[in-house]
Design an enzyme around this catalytic site. Structure first.
Site, PDB file in Angstrom:
ATOM      1  N   LYS A   1      43.339  37.842  37.529  1.00  0.00           N
ATOM      2  CA  LYS A   1      43.693  37.110  36.192  1.00  0.00           C
ATOM      3  C   LYS A   1      44.191  37.706  34.926  1.00  0.00           C
ATOM      4  O   LYS A   1      44.837  37.597  34.316  1.00  0.00           O
ATOM      5  CB  LYS A   1      42.789  35.777  35.935  1.00  0.00           C
ATOM      6  CG  LYS A   1      41.377  36.444  35.707  1.00  0.00           C
ATOM      7  CD  LYS A   1      40.482  35.950  36.881  1.00  0.00           C
ATOM      8  CE  LYS A   1      39.316  36.433  37.026  1.00  0.00           C
ATOM      9  NZ  LYS A   1      38.541  35.867  38.089  1.00  0.00           N
TER      10      LYS A   1
ATOM     11  N   LYS B   1      42.585  32.830  32.124  1.00  0.00           N
ATOM     12  CA  LYS B   1      43.097  31.763  33.013  1.00  0.00           C
ATOM     13  C   LYS B   1      43.909  30.533  32.579  1.00  0.00           C
ATOM     14  O   LYS B   1      44.952  30.144  32.942  1.00  0.00           O
ATOM     15  CB  LYS B   1      41.807  31.068  33.899  1.00  0.00           C
ATOM     16  CG  LYS B   1      41.245  31.979  34.867  1.00  0.00           C
ATOM     17  CD  LYS B   1      39.995  31.647  35.199  1.00  0.00           C
ATOM     18  CE  LYS B   1      39.121  32.469  36.028  1.00  0.00           C
ATOM     19  NZ  LYS B   1      37.732  31.999  36.154  1.00  0.00           N
TER      20      LYS B   1
HETATM   21  N1  LIG Z   1      34.732  37.453  43.117  1.00  0.00           N
HETATM   22  C1  LIG Z   1      35.345  36.235  42.936  1.00  0.00           C
HETATM   23  O1  LIG Z   1      34.787  35.124  43.264  1.00  0.00           O
HETATM   24  C2  LIG Z   1      36.581  36.271  42.261  1.00  0.00           C
HETATM   25  C3  LIG Z   1      37.258  34.783  42.100  1.00  0.00           C
HETATM   26  C4  LIG Z   1      38.440  34.767  41.732  1.00  0.00           C
HETATM   27  C5  LIG Z   1      39.172  35.863  41.376  1.00  0.00           C
HETATM   28  N2  LIG Z   1      38.738  37.362  41.540  1.00  0.00           N
HETATM   29  C6  LIG Z   1      39.278  38.486  41.499  1.00  0.00           C
HETATM   30  O2  LIG Z   1      39.523  39.267  42.411  1.00  0.00           O
HETATM   31  C7  LIG Z   1      39.492  40.505  42.037  1.00  0.00           C
HETATM   32  C8  LIG Z   1      38.593  41.245  42.939  1.00  0.00           C
HETATM   33  O3  LIG Z   1      37.278  40.898  42.640  1.00  0.00           O
HETATM   34  P1  LIG Z   1      35.908  40.919  43.512  1.00  0.00           P
HETATM   35  O4  LIG Z   1      35.041  39.978  43.049  1.00  0.00           O
HETATM   36  O5  LIG Z   1      36.224  41.198  45.042  1.00  0.00           O
HETATM   37  O6  LIG Z   1      35.741  42.461  42.777  1.00  0.00           O
HETATM   38  P2  LIG Z   1      34.624  43.609  43.640  1.00  0.00           P
HETATM   39  O7  LIG Z   1      33.663  42.964  44.572  1.00  0.00           O
HETATM   40  O8  LIG Z   1      34.304  44.345  42.471  1.00  0.00           O
HETATM   41  O9  LIG Z   1      35.577  44.447  44.524  1.00  0.00           O
HETATM   42  C9  LIG Z   1      36.591  45.264  43.918  1.00  0.00           C
HETATM   43  C10 LIG Z   1      36.940  46.199  44.916  1.00  0.00           C
HETATM   44  O10 LIG Z   1      38.209  47.181  44.374  1.00  0.00           O
HETATM   45  C11 LIG Z   1      37.860  48.471  44.766  1.00  0.00           C
HETATM   46  N3  LIG Z   1      38.155  49.525  43.646  1.00  0.00           N
HETATM   47  C12 LIG Z   1      37.708  49.391  42.560  1.00  0.00           C
HETATM   48  N4  LIG Z   1      38.108  50.384  41.834  1.00  0.00           N
HETATM   49  C13 LIG Z   1      38.972  50.957  42.580  1.00  0.00           C
HETATM   50  C14 LIG Z   1      39.862  52.061  42.288  1.00  0.00           C
HETATM   51  N5  LIG Z   1      40.206  52.559  41.134  1.00  0.00           N
HETATM   52  N6  LIG Z   1      40.800  52.706  43.555  1.00  0.00           N
HETATM   53  C15 LIG Z   1      40.593  51.528  44.483  1.00  0.00           C
HETATM   54  N7  LIG Z   1      39.754  50.699  44.894  1.00  0.00           N
HETATM   55  C16 LIG Z   1      39.125  50.324  43.848  1.00  0.00           C
HETATM   56  C17 LIG Z   1      36.308  48.407  45.024  1.00  0.00           C
HETATM   57  O11 LIG Z   1      35.893  49.695  45.815  1.00  0.00           O
HETATM   58  P3  LIG Z   1      34.624  49.952  46.618  1.00  0.00           P
HETATM   59  O12 LIG Z   1      33.972  48.728  47.242  1.00  0.00           O
HETATM   60  O13 LIG Z   1      34.610  51.147  47.227  1.00  0.00           O
HETATM   61  O14 LIG Z   1      33.768  50.350  45.179  1.00  0.00           O
HETATM   62  C18 LIG Z   1      36.037  47.091  45.708  1.00  0.00           C
HETATM   63  O15 LIG Z   1      36.261  47.160  47.402  1.00  0.00           O
HETATM   64  C19 LIG Z   1      39.509  40.752  40.853  1.00  0.00           C
HETATM   65  O16 LIG Z   1      40.670  40.713  39.916  1.00  0.00           O
HETATM   66  C20 LIG Z   1      38.587  39.225  40.410  1.00  0.00           C
HETATM   67  O17 LIG Z   1      38.870  39.038  38.992  1.00  0.00           O
HETATM   68  C21 LIG Z   1      37.194  37.392  42.056  1.00  0.00           C
END
Ligand SMILES: NC(=O)c1ccc[n+]([C@@H]2O[C@H](COP(=O)([O-])OP(=O)(O)OC[C@H]3O[C@@H](n4cnc5c(N)ncnc54)[C@H](OP(=O)(O)O)[C@@H]3O)[C@@H](O)[C@H]2O)c1
Length: 430
Positions: A107, A207
């Site tokens: 977002k 959002k």
């Molecule tokens: N979590 C939720 O419930 C939720 C809900 C709605 C939307 N979102 C959105 O979905 C997205 C992901 O959220 P998430 O919760 O899944 O985040 P997360 O658990 O922190 O995962 C982020 C992923 O991105 C990778 N990453 C971070 N920096 C990187 C870089 N510089 N180069 C390559 N890979 C990189 C990380 O790698 P490593 O694993 O190797 O560290 C990890 O696998 C975000 O935009 C968030 O706002 C999340």
């Protein structure tokens, strides 16, 4: 068999691993619905050695996520890294410039760069989809963009941050203070170690700006969202709200009209008779008012591995079917530019909580300031001691222009009867 949709996944955290799990668990059903297989071919994240609880052996590992865009064996890139800038943005630009489909849950990036990306998608004929970016698993983007597309929508609002809603409803049910509940939410994994994006309202504002653009057919304008988070909400506010017939919720409200574009995220007093007052825990909800359909109410899980993966894969199914259109429901050049509304002219009721010195004449001083500013008082409670000394004085005003309430508070600035900053919350009167 029709050729599979070949997908690259950038980001294998909560959402990325959820997408891999969903595609494995529901493979046959997804294939029947999409009329072709959806197949992950390549993945990227920061740390290749990290144990993620999923089998990655069938996917090619790519160190640089931006390199996924140029791969000949990829039809669609899914970005689940996050962040308005960082690798997510160059990945989005490169994918869309190459005419490939791009799906994101990000977002922050859509709120800041959505118009640029939508214009690029139009230029190259690529799909840009972001259902998971707003309210996680709730199909609200599809609902507004497609289901309600025939309506003029004048108001869209909702509970857009599950962390804040969890904190506020836990304070409400258990009568505990904000700091204590936030600490516990962090220990339980419901709140980030750095919770500021959530509790200061920025995540909800991202959002809201996306919903406003979709609902009103206006250009995304994150910069004009007024934002007030929940740090200043005290257990006493929640208890007073209950006495007055309300619950406190962090609500994002957007309205469009002759007055311009109004967008604000703020803790509100929601009447018990309103469905948003009953959205509890980490749930999210969105309400839209259409001129033919009337009130639409969407509720569900706004975050978490399963619900967010559900939204991401729904976007992939649309892409596999070849069903997509302009990202903001109309071409970017058709989106209207609406000036930010003059907030002072808006009318509504407000809740005010003052911490005052326990001495005669204070009530008269405050009510005089209200009278002189033209604000009349609907109800007033004077009971309960404030934690740092003094007593609480709580009031709900009648409908008044916001500039009048601001004037009343200005008149009271510097008064030695008032201890600390007053707490102001708007009352949701829709
Ligand atoms: N979590 C939720 O419930 C939720 C809900 C709605 C939307 N979102 C959105 O979905 C997205 C992901 O959220 P998430 O919760 O899944 O985040 P997360 O658990 O922190 O995962 C982020 C992923 O991105 C990778 N990453 C971070 N920096 C990187 C870089 N510089 N180069 C390559 N890979 C990189 C990380 O790698 P490593 O694993 O190797 O560290 C990890 O696998 C975000 O935009 C968030 O706002 C999340």
């Amino acid at each position: 068999m029709t050729a599979p949709l070949r997908v690259a996944l950038a980001g294998l955290g909560t959402v990325g691993t959820g997408v891999v799990k969903l595609l494995a668990a529901n493979r046959a059903l997804v294939e029947r619905r999409a009329a072709r297989p959806i197949q992950v071919v390549a993945v990227s994240a920061r740390d290749r050695s990290r144990e993620r609880g999923i089998d990655l052996s069938a996917f090619e590992w790519v160190d640089d996520p931006v390199a996924l865009a140029a791969r000949a064996d990829v039809d669609a890139v899914v970005e689940l890294i996050g962040g308005a800038d960082g690798p997510a943005l160059p990945l989005a630009r490169a994918t869309l410039a190459g005419g490939k489909a791009f799906v994101t849950a990000n977002k922050a990036m859509i709120a800041h760069h959505g118009l640029e990306l939508a214009a690029e998608a139009e230029r190259t004929g690529a799909a840009l989809k972001y259902e998971a970016a707003v309210a996680g698993g709730i199909p609200v983007i599809k609902g507004l963009r497609e289901g309600a597309a025939a309506n003029e929508i004048s108001t869209v609002y909702g509970i857009l941050n599950g962390t804040c809603n969890y904190i506020l409803t836990t304070m409400e049910k258990e009568g505990r203070g904000f700091d204590e509940v936030l600490r516990e939410a962090q220990q339980l994994g419901y709140a980030e170690a750095d919770p500021s994006f959530d509790i200061d309202g920025i995540d909800a504002a991202h959002k809201l700006s996306i919903l406003a653009s979709l609902a009103f057919g206006t250009r995304l304008d994150f910069g004009s969202v007024a934002i007030q988070g929940i740090r200043a909400v005290e257990a006493a506010d929640i208890a007073y709200a209950e006495t007055l017939g309300f619950r406190v919720r962090l609500v994002g409200v957007a309205q469009a009209g002759a007055f311009g574009l109004f967008q604000r995220v703020h803790p509100c007093l929601v009447p018990l008779s309103h469905p948003l007052a009953h959205v509890d825990g980490s749930l999210n909800a969105v309400v839209a008012e259409g001129n033919f359909v009337g009130r639409l109410f969407f509720e569900g899980r706004g975050a978490g591995e399963g619900p967010t993966a559900s939204a991401v894969v729904a976007d992939l199914i649309d892409i596999a079917r070849g069903e997509f259109g302009p990202a903001f429901a109309m071409p970017v050049e058709s989106l209207a530019t609406l000036a930010p509304a003059n907030v002072g002219a808006r009318e509504g009721r407000v809740y005010l909580r003052f911490t005052v010195a326990d001495k005669p004449g204070v009530l008269a001083e405050i009510t005089a300031a209200m009278r002189d500013a033209g604000v009349s008082i609907e109800s007033l409670i004077q009971r309960g001691s404030a934690p740092g000394g003094g007593v609480y004085l709580v009031m709900v005003t009648h409908r008044s222009p916001e500039h009048a309430v601001a004037d009343a508070l200005k008149r009271l600035e510097g008064s030695d009867s008032i201890l600390g900053a007053p707490m102001l919350m708007h009352i949701l009167d829709f």
